[in-house]
Write a protein that holds these residues in place. Sequence first.
Motif, mmCIF file in Angstrom:
data_model
loop_
_atom_site.group_PDB
_atom_site.id
_atom_site.type_symbol
_atom_site.label_atom_id
_atom_site.label_comp_id
_atom_site.label_asym_id
_atom_site.label_seq_id
_atom_site.Cartn_x
_atom_site.Cartn_y
_atom_site.Cartn_z
ATOM 1 N N CYS A 102 -49.766 45.682 4.863
ATOM 2 C CA CYS A 102 -50.666 45.152 3.826
ATOM 3 C C CYS A 102 -51.487 46.266 3.196
ATOM 4 O O CYS A 102 -51.628 46.327 1.967
ATOM 5 N N LEU A 103 -52.011 47.157 4.028
ATOM 6 C CA LEU A 103 -52.852 48.236 3.517
ATOM 7 C C LEU A 103 -52.057 49.211 2.662
ATOM 8 O O LEU A 103 -52.447 49.529 1.529
ATOM 9 N N LYS A 104 -50.940 49.681 3.176
ATOM 10 C CA LYS A 104 -50.149 50.660 2.435
ATOM 11 C C LYS A 104 -49.537 50.058 1.177
ATOM 12 O O LYS A 104 -49.418 50.739 0.153
ATOM 13 N N GLY A 105 -49.151 48.790 1.238
ATOM 14 C CA GLY A 105 -48.542 48.162 0.074
ATOM 15 C C GLY A 105 -49.508 47.883 -1.053
ATOM 16 O O GLY A 105 -49.137 47.937 -2.231
ATOM 17 N N THR A 106 -50.760 47.578 -0.718
ATOM 18 C CA THR A 106 -51.752 47.269 -1.760
ATOM 19 C C THR A 106 -52.524 48.499 -2.225
ATOM 20 O O THR A 106 -53.186 48.450 -3.262
ATOM 21 N N SER A 107 -52.457 49.595 -1.483
ATOM 22 C CA SER A 107 -53.275 50.768 -1.800
ATOM 23 C C SER A 107 -52.820 51.493 -3.061
ATOM 24 O O SER A 107 -53.564 52.335 -3.583
ATOM 25 N N ASP A 108 -51.617 51.213 -3.556
ATOM 26 C CA ASP A 108 -51.172 51.831 -4.808
ATOM 27 C C ASP A 108 -50.719 50.777 -5.820
ATOM 28 O O ASP A 108 -49.803 51.013 -6.611
ATOM 29 N N ALA A 109 -51.377 49.622 -5.777
ATOM 30 C CA ALA A 109 -50.982 48.516 -6.652
ATOM 31 C C ALA A 109 -51.093 48.884 -8.124
ATOM 32 O O ALA A 109 -50.215 48.559 -8.930
ATOM 33 N N PHE A 110 -52.165 49.564 -8.510
ATOM 34 C CA PHE A 110 -52.346 49.925 -9.916
ATOM 35 C C PHE A 110 -51.333 50.979 -10.352
ATOM 36 O O PHE A 110 -50.703 50.852 -11.399
ATOM 37 N N LYS A 111 -51.178 52.029 -9.541
ATOM 38 C CA LYS A 111 -50.289 53.122 -9.920
ATOM 39 C C LYS A 111 -48.834 52.677 -9.933
ATOM 40 O O LYS A 111 -48.073 53.009 -10.845
ATOM 41 N N LYS A 112 -48.434 51.882 -8.932
ATOM 42 C CA LYS A 112 -47.041 51.467 -8.813
ATOM 43 C C LYS A 112 -46.630 50.492 -9.905
ATOM 44 O O LYS A 112 -45.464 50.451 -10.299
ATOM 45 N N ASN A 113 -47.590 49.710 -10.414
ATOM 46 C CA ASN A 113 -47.260 48.672 -11.388
ATOM 47 C C ASN A 113 -47.852 48.951 -12.761
ATOM 48 O O ASN A 113 -48.003 48.013 -13.565
ATOM 49 N N GLN A 114 -48.190 50.187 -13.056
ATOM 50 C CA GLN A 114 -48.850 50.489 -14.314
ATOM 51 C C GLN A 114 -47.976 50.154 -15.529
ATOM 52 O O GLN A 114 -48.496 49.747 -16.575
ATOM 53 N N ASN A 115 -46.661 50.278 -15.386
ATOM 54 C CA ASN A 115 -45.786 49.982 -16.533
ATOM 55 C C ASN A 115 -45.811 48.499 -16.894
ATOM 56 O O ASN A 115 -45.936 48.136 -18.066
ATOM 57 N N ILE A 116 -45.703 47.645 -15.892
ATOM 58 C CA ILE A 116 -45.709 46.205 -16.178
ATOM 59 C C ILE A 116 -47.108 45.726 -16.554
ATOM 60 O O ILE A 116 -47.275 44.832 -17.383
ATOM 61 N N PHE A 117 -48.156 46.352 -15.989
ATOM 62 C CA PHE A 117 -49.520 45.979 -16.337
ATOM 63 C C PHE A 117 -49.823 46.251 -17.802
ATOM 64 O O PHE A 117 -50.613 45.544 -18.424
ATOM 65 N N SER A 118 -49.217 47.301 -18.346
ATOM 66 C CA SER A 118 -49.506 47.685 -19.732
ATOM 67 C C SER A 118 -48.712 46.870 -20.751
ATOM 68 O O SER A 118 -48.949 46.987 -21.949
ATOM 69 N N LYS A 119 -47.774 46.046 -20.285
ATOM 70 C CA LYS A 119 -46.901 45.311 -21.207
ATOM 71 C C LYS A 119 -47.172 43.814 -21.253
ATOM 72 O O LYS A 119 -46.955 43.177 -22.282
ATOM 73 N N VAL A 120 -47.605 43.213 -20.161
ATOM 74 C CA VAL A 120 -47.738 41.765 -20.126
ATOM 75 C C VAL A 120 -48.965 41.387 -19.311
ATOM 76 O O VAL A 120 -49.350 42.105 -18.376
ATOM 77 N N TYR A 121 -49.563 40.271 -19.673
ATOM 78 C CA TYR A 121 -50.748 39.822 -18.945
ATOM 79 C C TYR A 121 -50.374 38.817 -17.858
ATOM 80 O O TYR A 121 -49.552 37.921 -18.072
#
Length: 297
Positions: A102-121
Amino acid sequence: MSTKDTNQWLYTISPRNKVIDLNLKEIWSYRDLLFLFVKRDVITLYKQTVLGPLWYLIQPLITSVIFTIIFNGIADIKVGEDVEPFLFNLAGVTIWNYFSECLKGTSDAFKKNQNIFSKVYFPRVIMPLTTVVSSLLKFGIQFLIFIGFYIFYASRGQAGSLNVEALWLLPILILLMGLLGLGLGMIISSMTTKYRDLTFLVGFGVQLLMYVSAVMYPIEVAVEKITNNFPESANIINPIIENNPLAGVVETFRYLFFSEGTFSIEKILITMGVTIVIALLGLIVFNRTEKTFIDTV
């Protein structure tokens, strides 16, 4: 079409202004997306690997064998007269792995998903929640393996005694581990948008945290050995181990199955309080960061 009709919007997306905004209604409306991401994580994690999902089983077993050789064999740490050391270590590794994932998977949520975050809400907290749910499935598989070994060693009288009256605590312990990993992971994820170095420190930090969380030793034995072998440092190290909320969860988990070690309802309540604070703090930081993170990643 009248002006009144053209002004009727289905959804309005606006920045969150509340300090604490659980936004449960919106998260629930995106539950299908959550399940889709969970399915993606489970299927693609070991895609194109030779052993595939068997890695879910191999990792805790190998780790437990190594701990048994080093800590119980070489270091001669006793875990109880009626408990097999391998089973003792497997219990600690099983519950610890859920927090670690849980810790390692959520600790880079923003960086890992920055492409999809910038395209859709969609609610950004869906991504950390995806990690917690998919890690719960992995924990379920590893827990079944632990139960299998527990039954085997119990038939040989090497599994202590099951504390049936306290088994109601099991789902609470799992929930605490998940929330602790989620809260700490969201805090770290928010910080890594500006400080990328933290990404490299997470793995090392989790390993270091494991050694002070009673994963491979009973707390009483650790305190005794540290007091005897390192008396000048005992006043610093022992309180860290004894008051570590993660150590309390691991120790209680083993107490449920082996009736060995220490158990305190007061420590569990304190751990619950600490967990709630960390989870809320992580949510606050995460929600504040999601407003501007796309400009910094």
